[in-house]
Design a protein around this motif. Structure first.
Motif, PDB file in Angstrom:
ATOM      1  N   THR A 151      57.747  37.380  43.983  1.00 21.46           N
ATOM      2  CA  THR A 151      58.631  36.659  44.892  1.00 21.46           C
ATOM      3  C   THR A 151      58.170  35.213  44.981  1.00 21.46           C
ATOM      4  O   THR A 151      57.001  34.947  45.294  1.00 21.46           O
ATOM      5  N   LEU A 186      53.574  37.285  46.350  1.00 19.95           N
ATOM      6  CA  LEU A 186      54.360  36.176  46.900  1.00 19.95           C
ATOM      7  C   LEU A 186      53.670  34.863  46.563  1.00 19.95           C
ATOM      8  O   LEU A 186      52.456  34.726  46.779  1.00 19.95           O
ATOM      9  N   SER A 245      58.864  31.892  46.908  1.00 21.14           N
ATOM     10  CA  SER A 245      59.535  31.411  48.115  1.00 21.14           C
ATOM     11  C   SER A 245      58.579  30.573  48.948  1.00 21.14           C
ATOM     12  O   SER A 245      57.367  30.825  48.970  1.00 21.14           O
ATOM     13  N   THR A 292      62.129  35.016  40.912  1.00 27.76           N
ATOM     14  CA  THR A 292      61.943  36.181  41.770  1.00 27.76           C
ATOM     15  C   THR A 292      62.631  37.402  41.169  1.00 27.76           C
ATOM     16  O   THR A 292      63.822  37.362  40.846  1.00 27.76           O
ATOM     17  N   GLN A 308      56.547  43.483  41.861  1.00 22.82           N
ATOM     18  CA  GLN A 308      57.424  42.488  42.485  1.00 22.82           C
ATOM     19  C   GLN A 308      56.793  41.104  42.433  1.00 22.82           C
ATOM     20  O   GLN A 308      55.620  40.923  42.802  1.00 22.82           O
TER      21      GLN A 308
END
Length: 120
Positions: A117, A11, A119, A90, A115
């Protein structure tokens, strides 16, 4: 048997950076093209960047100037340096490689995906 193992996802806030790595292991004689693809929810998998065995690179228009693909042939590893990340980056990022095996057969392999991401 050849495996591709990705790492480095996570993230990050918009404008941030991440570096993905993908190491190939197993019965490998050499590796031709290596690349990164991504798939966002509800969308088709798309090419992000490709690097040939000689170092020629290709990028999707959406990442040009922000992402850099590189490889270390001594480690059978490909990297993706991602900067100025946007929420639209993403996705699950997949490593891909065209491998010449020790038995001199050519196969295309995929990693399991990591993954990313973006944000706040």
């Amino acid at each position: 048997q050849v495996q591709l193992v990705e790492s480095g996802g996570g993230l990050v806030q918009p404008g941030g950076s991440l570096r993905l790595s993908c190491a190939a292991s197993g019965s490998i004689s050499s590796i031709k093209n290596m690349g990164w693809f991504r798939q966002a929810p509800g969308k088709q998998r798309e090419m992000v960047a490709i690097i040939t065995s000689h170092g020629t690179t290709y990028y999707a228009d959406s990442v040009k100037g922000r992402f850099t693909i590189s490889r270390d042939n001594t480690k059978n590893t490909v990297y993706l340096q991602m900067t100025s990340l946007k929420p639209e980056d993403t996705a699950v990022y997949y490593c891909n490689a065209d491998v010449i095996t020790a038995s001199l057969n050519q196969f295309n392999y995929w990693g399991q995906g990591t993954q990313v991401t973006v944000s706040s």
